[in-house]
Design a protein around this motif. Structure first.
Motif, PDB file in Angstrom:
ATOM      1  N   ALA A 131      -1.098   8.109  -4.204  1.00  0.00           N
ATOM      2  CA  ALA A 131      -1.208   7.270  -3.023  1.00  0.00           C
ATOM      3  C   ALA A 131      -2.446   6.397  -3.138  1.00  0.00           C
ATOM      4  CB  ALA A 131      -1.286   8.130  -1.760  1.00  0.00           C
ATOM      5  N   ASP A 132      -2.412   5.242  -2.460  1.00  0.00           N
ATOM      6  CA  ASP A 132      -3.558   4.340  -2.464  1.00  0.00           C
ATOM      7  C   ASP A 132      -4.548   4.670  -1.359  1.00  0.00           C
ATOM      8  OD1 ASP A 132      -2.480   2.690  -4.558  1.00  0.00           O
ATOM      9  OD2 ASP A 132      -1.133   1.803  -3.067  1.00  0.00           O
ATOM     10  N   VAL A 133      -4.051   5.238  -0.248  1.00  0.00           N
ATOM     11  CA  VAL A 133      -4.921   5.421   0.908  1.00  0.00           C
ATOM     12  C   VAL A 133      -4.394   6.536   1.800  1.00  0.00           C
ATOM     13  CG1 VAL A 133      -3.666   3.657   2.221  1.00  0.00           C
ATOM     14  CG2 VAL A 133      -6.017   4.233   2.864  1.00  0.00           C
ATOM     15  N   GLY A 134      -5.313   7.216   2.460  1.00  0.00           N
ATOM     16  CA  GLY A 134      -4.975   8.236   3.440  1.00  0.00           C
ATOM     17  C   GLY A 134      -6.098   8.331   4.454  1.00  0.00           C
ATOM     18  N   ILE A 135      -5.860   9.052   5.549  1.00  0.00           N
ATOM     19  CA  ILE A 135      -6.841   9.204   6.621  1.00  0.00           C
ATOM     20  C   ILE A 135      -7.386  10.630   6.597  1.00  0.00           C
ATOM     21  CG2 ILE A 135      -7.243   9.048   9.118  1.00  0.00           C
ATOM     22  CD1 ILE A 135      -6.370   6.429   7.880  1.00  0.00           C
ATOM     23  N   GLY A 136      -8.700  10.780   6.799  1.00  0.00           N
ATOM     24  CA  GLY A 136      -9.255  12.129   6.842  1.00  0.00           C
ATOM     25  C   GLY A 136     -10.744  12.119   7.109  1.00  0.00           C
ATOM     26  N   ILE A 137     -11.362  13.272   6.934  1.00  0.00           N
ATOM     27  CA  ILE A 137     -12.792  13.414   7.207  1.00  0.00           C
ATOM     28  C   ILE A 137     -13.584  13.326   5.905  1.00  0.00           C
ATOM     29  CG2 ILE A 137     -12.442  14.749   9.304  1.00  0.00           C
ATOM     30  CD1 ILE A 137     -13.127  17.282   7.680  1.00  0.00           C
ATOM     31  N   GLU A 138     -14.856  12.992   6.046  1.00  0.00           N
ATOM     32  CA  GLU A 138     -15.733  12.737   4.901  1.00  0.00           C
ATOM     33  C   GLU A 138     -15.873  13.953   3.993  1.00  0.00           C
ATOM     34  OE1 GLU A 138     -20.165  10.771   4.241  1.00  0.00           O
ATOM     35  OE2 GLU A 138     -19.639  11.667   6.177  1.00  0.00           O
ATOM     36  N   LEU A 198       0.836  -1.199   0.000  1.00  0.00           N
ATOM     37  CA  LEU A 198       0.000   0.000   0.000  1.00  0.00           C
ATOM     38  C   LEU A 198       0.874   1.254   0.000  1.00  0.00           C
ATOM     39  CD1 LEU A 198      -2.882  -0.641   2.561  1.00  0.00           C
ATOM     40  CD2 LEU A 198      -3.049  -0.558   0.071  1.00  0.00           C
ATOM     41  N   ARG A 199       0.493   2.219  -0.831  1.00  0.00           N
ATOM     42  CA  ARG A 199       1.161   3.528  -0.812  1.00  0.00           C
ATOM     43  C   ARG A 199       0.311   4.478   0.033  1.00  0.00           C
ATOM     44  NH1 ARG A 199       0.977   5.322  -6.573  1.00  0.00           N
ATOM     45  NH2 ARG A 199      -1.023   4.252  -6.367  1.00  0.00           N
ATOM     46  N   PHE A 200       0.898   4.964   1.109  1.00  0.00           N
ATOM     47  CA  PHE A 200       0.155   5.739   2.101  1.00  0.00           C
ATOM     48  C   PHE A 200       0.573   7.201   2.050  1.00  0.00           C
ATOM     49  CE2 PHE A 200      -0.812   7.169   6.450  1.00  0.00           C
ATOM     50  CZ  PHE A 200      -2.122   6.736   6.554  1.00  0.00           C
ATOM     51  N   VAL A 201      -0.354   8.100   2.395  1.00  0.00           N
ATOM     52  CA  VAL A 201      -0.032   9.515   2.589  1.00  0.00           C
ATOM     53  C   VAL A 201      -0.579   9.915   3.950  1.00  0.00           C
ATOM     54  CG1 VAL A 201      -2.094  10.244   1.296  1.00  0.00           C
ATOM     55  CG2 VAL A 201      -0.229  11.876   1.696  1.00  0.00           C
ATOM     56  N   ASN A 202       0.230  10.613   4.752  1.00  0.00           N
ATOM     57  CA  ASN A 202      -0.066  10.866   6.157  1.00  0.00           C
ATOM     58  C   ASN A 202      -0.337  12.342   6.400  1.00  0.00           C
ATOM     59  OD1 ASN A 202      -0.394  10.178   8.837  1.00  0.00           O
ATOM     60  ND2 ASN A 202       1.650   9.319   9.097  1.00  0.00           N
ATOM     61  N   ARG A 203      -0.813  12.650   7.615  1.00  0.00           N
ATOM     62  CA  ARG A 203      -0.917  14.031   8.089  1.00  0.00           C
ATOM     63  C   ARG A 203       0.303  14.374   8.925  1.00  0.00           C
ATOM     64  NH1 ARG A 203      -5.584  16.788   8.694  1.00  0.00           N
ATOM     65  NH2 ARG A 203      -4.169  18.419   9.427  1.00  0.00           N
ATOM     66  N   GLU A 204       0.480  15.675   9.184  1.00  0.00           N
ATOM     67  CA  GLU A 204       1.631  16.131   9.967  1.00  0.00           C
ATOM     68  C   GLU A 204       1.481  15.747  11.431  1.00  0.00           C
ATOM     69  OE1 GLU A 204      -1.327  19.424  10.658  1.00  0.00           O
ATOM     70  OE2 GLU A 204      -0.859  17.959   9.086  1.00  0.00           O
TER      71      GLU A 204
END
Length: 309
Positions: free
Chosen positions: A235-242, A184-190
């Motif tokens: 990126a394939d996936v990241g975390i965040g709000i709707e 998985l290619r991930f992108v993150n927050r600071e």
């Protein structure tokens, strides 16, 4: 000529090599005169030069000491931290209905917001920090970071958080445990962002090492940036709000948690009047009507006091 030059708060922060919150603190204390142009705060070059001379201990014969912020009827700056658009709407209502205050917006993450309040650099901070062990939002962090402070915690809204994935979800990601999937290619927050804390807590609870995520150290400083990287295929996936997924488009959103987004207001004798005014705004029909027009918000607890020291 210097009298024709002015700087934004961001430019001042870069010139002095300090944080934007520190610039706001200088403005609040009256050490750095500022004024509003549209939605921006600006500082004249001559006032910046005068501040730098004072910092070096240089005083000119005719120079007067800086006046307090509230002297001669001037507006008192109130720093509101956080990145959600609801805070911009709150600042607008405060400016219209609370005389004598000038809301200033600082777009920093939840953890940095609480730290700025502990340092006395902000007046209202927003936070959405999950404590994985208890499942509780915000209060465990607030109690630990604001030891010795008197404050009020009030709900602003709730909203869904989860995974941004490519359209059609080709990797078949369904939950937190799927983040351990190889390749998985991930992108993150600071660091300090609520979404980063949410991710780290879920990785810990599911026994996944962040170092094994390809892209864990690739950071974007807002939800739109993360969603945009997934939408572009970087990126394939990241975390965040709707809401950010709906704005960016071209991606799917997998909801995993309902997060509580709260405000913390410092209680001091000179704050009590505007704190009551803020509570009235949060519970007002006009404010709620504006938030209801934005999809993805749960306003059932908006304006409810959750904790008070």
């Amino acid at each position: 000529m210097t009298e024709d030059i002015s700087y934004t708060t961001e430019e001042i922060a870069k010139l002095l090599k300090i944080s934007k919150l520190t610039v706001y603190d200088l403005i609040k204390k009256g050490e750095l005169p500022a004024y509003r142009v549209g939605k921006q705060m600006r500082v004249d070059a001559s006032d910046l030069d005068a501040y730098k001379r004072r910092s070096k201990g240089i005083r000119e014969p005719a120079e007067e000491p800086p006046r307090p912020v509230n002297a001669s009827g001037s507006l008192r700056p109130l720093v509101i931290t956080g990145q959600d658009v609801s805070l911009d709407i709150l600042a607008k209502h405060m400016e219209k209905s609370i005389p004598g205050v000038r809301p200033l917006r600082s777009y920093v993450g939840s953890l940095d917001s609480l730290i700025s309040m502990y340092r006395g650099e902000s007046d209202i901070v927003s936070t959405h920090l999950l404590d994985g062990d208890t499942g509780e939002y915000n209060l465990p962090y607030i109690r630990k970071l604001l030891i010795g402070s008197s404050y009020l915690v009030v709900n602003l809204l709730s909203r869904r958080a989860g995974l941004y994935v490519e359209k059609g979800n080709p990797k078949q990601l369904r939950g937190w445990s799927d983040l351990g999937q190889p390749g998985l290619r991930f992108v993150n927050r600071e660091r300090g962002a609520g979404a980063r804390v949410l991710l780290d807590e879920q990785l810990r609870l599911h026994g996944i090492a962040g170092s094994k995520l390809d892209g864990y150290d690739w950071e974007e400083n807002n939800h739109l940036g993360v969603a945009g990287k997934v939408a572009s295929g970087e990126a394939d996936v990241g975390i965040g709000i709707e809401k950010a997924a709906a704005i960016v488009g071209g991606i799917d959103f997998i909801p995993l948690i309902q997060e509580r987004y709260d405000l913390v207001l410092l209680k001091r004798p000179d704050n009590l009047e505007w704190i009551e005014a803020v509570l009235r705004i949060l519970r007002s029909e006009a404010f709620l009507r504006e938030l209801q027009a934005i999809s993805g918000y749960d306003l059932s607890q908006t304006g409810r006091v959750l904790y008070e020291t």
